[in-house]
Design a protein around this motif. Structure first.
Motif, PDB file in Angstrom:
ATOM      1  N   GLY A 324       0.795  -1.216   0.000  1.00 31.84           N
ATOM      2  CA  GLY A 324       0.000   0.000   0.000  1.00 31.84           C
ATOM      3  C   GLY A 324       0.829   1.267   0.000  1.00 31.84           C
ATOM      4  N   GLU A 325       2.146   1.158  -0.129  1.00 32.61           N
ATOM      5  CA  GLU A 325       3.004   2.345  -0.163  1.00 32.61           C
ATOM      6  C   GLU A 325       2.859   3.058  -1.505  1.00 32.61           C
ATOM      7  OE1 GLU A 325       7.085   1.853   1.736  1.00 32.61           O
ATOM      8  OE2 GLU A 325       6.562  -0.231   1.338  1.00 32.61           O
ATOM      9  N   PRO A 326       3.034   4.378  -1.510  1.00 36.41           N
ATOM     10  CA  PRO A 326       2.996   5.111  -2.782  1.00 36.41           C
ATOM     11  C   PRO A 326       4.320   4.976  -3.521  1.00 36.41           C
ATOM     12  CG  PRO A 326       3.428   6.630  -0.984  1.00 36.41           C
ATOM     13  CD  PRO A 326       3.201   5.278  -0.353  1.00 36.41           C
ATOM     14  N   PRO A 327       4.320   5.081  -4.841  1.00 39.32           N
ATOM     15  CA  PRO A 327       5.592   5.075  -5.576  1.00 39.32           C
ATOM     16  C   PRO A 327       6.375   6.335  -5.259  1.00 39.32           C
ATOM     17  CG  PRO A 327       3.777   5.611  -7.042  1.00 39.32           C
ATOM     18  CD  PRO A 327       3.148   5.221  -5.737  1.00 39.32           C
ATOM     19  N   ARG A 328       7.662   6.182  -5.094  1.00 41.08           N
ATOM     20  CA  ARG A 328       8.505   7.338  -4.780  1.00 41.08           C
ATOM     21  C   ARG A 328       9.957   6.991  -5.073  1.00 41.08           C
ATOM     22  NH1 ARG A 328       7.496   4.693   0.007  1.00 41.08           N
ATOM     23  NH2 ARG A 328       9.246   4.462   1.479  1.00 41.08           N
ATOM     24  N   SER A 329      10.798   8.009  -5.081  1.00 41.67           N
ATOM     25  CA  SER A 329      12.234   7.814  -5.253  1.00 41.67           C
ATOM     26  C   SER A 329      12.970   8.669  -4.245  1.00 41.67           C
ATOM     27  CB  SER A 329      12.672   8.166  -6.683  1.00 41.67           C
ATOM     28  OG  SER A 329      12.407   9.536  -6.961  1.00 41.67           O
ATOM     29  N   GLU A 330      14.184   8.256  -3.901  1.00 41.96           N
ATOM     30  CA  GLU A 330      15.003   8.994  -2.953  1.00 41.96           C
ATOM     31  C   GLU A 330      16.397   9.146  -3.529  1.00 41.96           C
ATOM     32  OE1 GLU A 330      14.986   7.012   0.790  1.00 41.96           O
ATOM     33  OE2 GLU A 330      12.827   7.253   1.126  1.00 41.96           O
ATOM     34  N   THR A 331      17.028  10.244  -3.196  1.00 43.88           N
ATOM     35  CA  THR A 331      18.370  10.511  -3.702  1.00 43.88           C
ATOM     36  C   THR A 331      19.399  10.257  -2.616  1.00 43.88           C
ATOM     37  OG1 THR A 331      18.167  12.856  -3.105  1.00 43.88           O
ATOM     38  CG2 THR A 331      17.561  12.228  -5.347  1.00 43.88           C
ATOM     39  N   GLY A 332      20.619   9.926  -3.054  1.00 40.89           N
ATOM     40  CA  GLY A 332      21.720   9.708  -2.128  1.00 40.89           C
ATOM     41  C   GLY A 332      22.500  10.970  -1.879  1.00 40.89           C
ATOM     42  N   ALA A 333      23.665  10.824  -1.239  1.00 41.37           N
ATOM     43  CA  ALA A 333      24.486  11.982  -0.890  1.00 41.37           C
ATOM     44  C   ALA A 333      25.011  12.706  -2.124  1.00 41.37           C
ATOM     45  CB  ALA A 333      25.655  11.535  -0.005  1.00 41.37           C
ATOM     46  N   ASP A 334      25.134  11.964  -3.259  1.00 43.07           N
ATOM     47  CA  ASP A 334      25.653  12.586  -4.478  1.00 43.07           C
ATOM     48  C   ASP A 334      24.572  13.274  -5.291  1.00 43.07           C
ATOM     49  OD1 ASP A 334      24.264  10.393  -5.319  1.00 43.07           O
ATOM     50  OD2 ASP A 334      25.904   9.486  -6.470  1.00 43.07           O
ATOM     51  N   GLY A 335      23.344  13.295  -4.783  1.00 40.90           N
ATOM     52  CA  GLY A 335      22.259  13.966  -5.487  1.00 40.90           C
ATOM     53  C   GLY A 335      21.596  13.132  -6.561  1.00 40.90           C
ATOM     54  N   ARG A 336      22.040  11.885  -6.749  1.00 42.01           N
ATOM     55  CA  ARG A 336      21.434  11.008  -7.750  1.00 42.01           C
ATOM     56  C   ARG A 336      20.463  10.035  -7.088  1.00 42.01           C
ATOM     57  NH1 ARG A 336      26.342   8.660 -11.308  1.00 42.01           N
ATOM     58  NH2 ARG A 336      27.097   8.109  -9.224  1.00 42.01           N
ATOM     59  N   ILE A 337      19.458   9.638  -7.832  1.00 38.69           N
ATOM     60  CA  ILE A 337      18.464   8.703  -7.303  1.00 38.69           C
ATOM     61  C   ILE A 337      19.126   7.363  -7.032  1.00 38.69           C
ATOM     62  CG2 ILE A 337      16.305   7.481  -7.784  1.00 38.69           C
ATOM     63  CD1 ILE A 337      15.538   9.799  -9.637  1.00 38.69           C
ATOM     64  N   ASP A 338      18.969   6.855  -5.812  1.00 37.35           N
ATOM     65  CA  ASP A 338      19.541   5.537  -5.506  1.00 37.35           C
ATOM     66  C   ASP A 338      18.533   4.579  -4.867  1.00 37.35           C
ATOM     67  OD1 ASP A 338      19.295   6.571  -2.975  1.00 37.35           O
ATOM     68  OD2 ASP A 338      21.429   6.465  -2.471  1.00 37.35           O
ATOM     69  N   ARG A 339      17.264   5.015  -4.696  1.00 39.71           N
ATOM     70  CA  ARG A 339      16.213   4.140  -4.176  1.00 39.71           C
ATOM     71  C   ARG A 339      14.897   4.487  -4.870  1.00 39.71           C
ATOM     72  NH1 ARG A 339      19.230   5.793  -0.123  1.00 39.71           N
ATOM     73  NH2 ARG A 339      17.838   7.513   0.407  1.00 39.71           N
ATOM     74  N   VAL A 340      14.202   3.448  -5.321  1.00 35.95           N
ATOM     75  CA  VAL A 340      12.924   3.634  -6.003  1.00 35.95           C
ATOM     76  C   VAL A 340      11.929   2.616  -5.451  1.00 35.95           C
ATOM     77  CG1 VAL A 340      11.697   3.595  -8.206  1.00 35.95           C
ATOM     78  CG2 VAL A 340      14.055   4.446  -8.116  1.00 35.95           C
ATOM     79  N   TRP A 341      10.704   3.058  -5.151  1.00 29.40           N
ATOM     80  CA  TRP A 341       9.623   2.169  -4.721  1.00 29.40           C
ATOM     81  C   TRP A 341       8.630   2.025  -5.871  1.00 29.40           C
ATOM     82  CZ3 TRP A 341      12.620   4.455  -1.264  1.00 29.40           C
ATOM     83  CH2 TRP A 341      12.852   3.821  -0.026  1.00 29.40           C
ATOM     84  N   LEU A 342       8.342   0.788  -6.274  1.00 32.79           N
ATOM     85  CA  LEU A 342       7.467   0.565  -7.426  1.00 32.79           C
ATOM     86  C   LEU A 342       6.795  -0.796  -7.338  1.00 32.79           C
ATOM     87  CD1 LEU A 342       9.139  -1.625  -9.259  1.00 32.79           C
ATOM     88  CD2 LEU A 342      10.356   0.359 -10.081  1.00 32.79           C
ATOM     89  N   SER A 343       5.943  -1.069  -8.314  1.00 31.48           N
ATOM     90  CA  SER A 343       5.333  -2.390  -8.480  1.00 31.48           C
ATOM     91  C   SER A 343       5.581  -2.837  -9.909  1.00 31.48           C
ATOM     92  CB  SER A 343       3.823  -2.344  -8.196  1.00 31.48           C
ATOM     93  OG  SER A 343       3.205  -3.548  -8.627  1.00 31.48           O
ATOM     94  N   ALA A 344       6.418  -3.851 -10.073  1.00 34.22           N
ATOM     95  CA  ALA A 344       6.668  -4.381 -11.416  1.00 34.22           C
ATOM     96  C   ALA A 344       5.426  -5.055 -11.967  1.00 34.22           C
ATOM     97  CB  ALA A 344       7.831  -5.369 -11.373  1.00 34.22           C
ATOM     98  N   HIS A 345       4.578  -5.573 -11.091  1.00 33.34           N
ATOM     99  CA  HIS A 345       3.365  -6.274 -11.529  1.00 33.34           C
ATOM    100  C   HIS A 345       2.373  -5.316 -12.181  1.00 33.34           C
ATOM    101  CE1 HIS A 345       0.234  -9.320 -11.527  1.00 33.34           C
ATOM    102  NE2 HIS A 345      -0.587  -8.438 -10.964  1.00 33.34           N
TER     103      HIS A 345
END
Length: 448
Positions: A324-345
């Motif tokens: 039930g989590e929403p899709p989102r992304s998070e960035t690391g210390a270098d300012g680049r996205i390093d975590r993504v929440w999604l549903s491949a299904h």
């Protein structure tokens, strides 16, 4: 001794904890492994000891209890969640009068069932033979007999056991030679990708995290995917188009599991090499798994064992449709996205992953207007083949004026080799809106 039965699927599972009781999630995972192998699980016993018993691994009291359960349930297979030495396996079979398998043998059996390609079958057979070679002295009594005393066969002779060991050794050498050829072929393919400067992305993760479903979603492929452990084993590489002029190779690798048999790590080195040689790893994580942090640590441990710990990772938290989590992304210390929440299904959040991939691999993508003279037909063909031409028109003098989007080093190489003047004002391609819009169909496509 006893003659081992040719088959056996009615199983009793024994989960062993040394120093402390086995964790519930480990017991559950072991049951899932047994069912994945086709076992009918009749009962699950838990054995806790301060240290391993040198004769049985489990204590003699637990062996007595296990013998009674085998007789009462008419079980023909006992599977131990631990690493049994050949002598421990033989001793248990003698006491229980049924087949005994350890965790490594169970995983090897699953791999043998799942392998489909020629390479996968070679790798599994090699791992099985390496595992079997130390266990030939167990339940088959005929292996200790010498060949009969007929004419020409009298004398010291050779026991069946020695013959089988020699034949297994020859077969292992043959398999190693064949797999070495596969390694050379894969290395040739990787070198060709490097020569063409095609970046490689490898999917890694704990088994059943959803790697193959994500692979199918990204590449519009139909690789086998199922909600079971080790659903797919065979390495698969497909082209992934991220943006005009940005082609990548996406590799799906074998899933990891805790206590992965070392025979499998060695045998599947050609598959795992895709992870070691990749430019980027997508670490797929089951977001709905309460033990996901332990799973992450176990995958990182395997990556370190194969020398892939230094490859940049993007963590992909899959199966948010279950949490039930929403899709989102998070960035690391270098300012680049390093975590993504999604549903491949469902495809929910896939656009965020595509944006992260574009950011990670398309940082040097440049966009310019290039004038291609009539004599540079080869360059024109190469640019079209690379998917780098966004639009073009032919002028009156035969010059093709093309709007190009391509990685800077690739564009410089083509212009240098074909004698084309490269414009000095090359702006980075920042048109991510067009890039994401062109990939919207991925996010709305049905589950693979």
């Amino acid at each position: 001794m006893f003659e081992r039965p040719a088959s056996g699927e009615r199983a009793i599972l024994v989960c062993v904890g040394l120093g402390r009781a086995p964790e519930p999630d480990r017991v559950e995972e072991f049951g899932a492994l047994a069912r994945s192998a086709g076992a009918q699980v009749l009962d699950v016993l838990v054995a806790t000891r301060k240290s391993a018993d040198p004769r049985f691994l489990i204590g003699s009291g637990k062996v007595e209890e296990l013998r009674a359960r085998v007789a009462a349930l008419a079980a023909d297979l006992v599977v131990i969640d631990g690493a049994l030495s050949p002598s421990q396996e033989r001793n248990l079979e003698k006491e229980l009068q049924c087949r005994v398998l350890d965790r490594s043998g169970l995983i090897l059996d699953i791999f043998a069932q799942r392998a489909r390609t020629f390479e996968g079958k070679l790798q599994v057979e090699l791992a099985q033979l390496q595992h079997m070679s130390t266990r030939l002295v167990r339940g088959w009594t005929h292996l200790e007999r010498q060949r009969g005393g007929g004419i020409g066969l009298r004398g010291p002779g050779e026991t069946q056991l020695e013959t089988d060991r020699r034949l297994i050794g020859k077969r292992i050498k043959t398999l190693n030679d064949r797999i070495e050829k596969v390694l050379q072929q894969r290395e040739t393919t990787r070198q060709e990708r490097k020569r063409q400067e095609v970046p490689t992305i490898a999917l890694v993760g704990y088994t059943n995290a959803g790697k193959s479903t994500l692979f199918n979603r990204l590449t519009r492929s139909d690789a086998y995917a199922a909600d079971q452990l080790f659903a797919t084993l065979d390495p698969t590489v497909r082209r992934l188009h991220l943006a005009p002029g940005l082609e990548t190779a996406l590799a799906d690798t074998v899933g990891f599991v805790r206590d992965l048999p070392h025979e499998l790590v060695a045998a599947f080195r050609s598959t795992l090499q895709e992870a070691r040689e990749a430019d980027l790893l997508l670490h797929v994580i089951d977001a709905s798994d309460p033990e996901r942090n332990d799973r992450i640590a176990q995958v990182d441990e395997v990556l370190e064992s194969i020398g892939a710990q230094g490859v940049r990772q993007i963590a992909v938290y899959n199966k948010i449709d279950r949490t039930g989590e929403p899709p989102r992304s998070e960035t690391g210390a270098d300012g680049r996205i390093d975590r993504v929440w999604l549903s491949a299904h469902s495809g929910l959040g896939l656009d965020l992953l595509l944006q992260a991939l574009h950011q990670a691999l398309g940082a040097d993508l440049c966009r310019c207007t290039l004038r291609i003279p009539p004599r540079a037909g080869r360059a024109r063909a190469r640019l079209f083949a690379a998917g780098a031409v966004i639009s073009h028109k032919t002028l009156a003098d035969g010059v093709v004026e093309a709007e190009i989007s391509l990685r800077r080093q690739d564009l410089e190489r083509i212009c240098r080799e074909d004698g084309i003047e490269l414009p000095t004002a090359n702006a980075p391609c920042a048109d991510e809106g067009r890039f994401l819009q062109s990939n919207d169909s991925l996010a709305t496509r049905g589950a693979a």
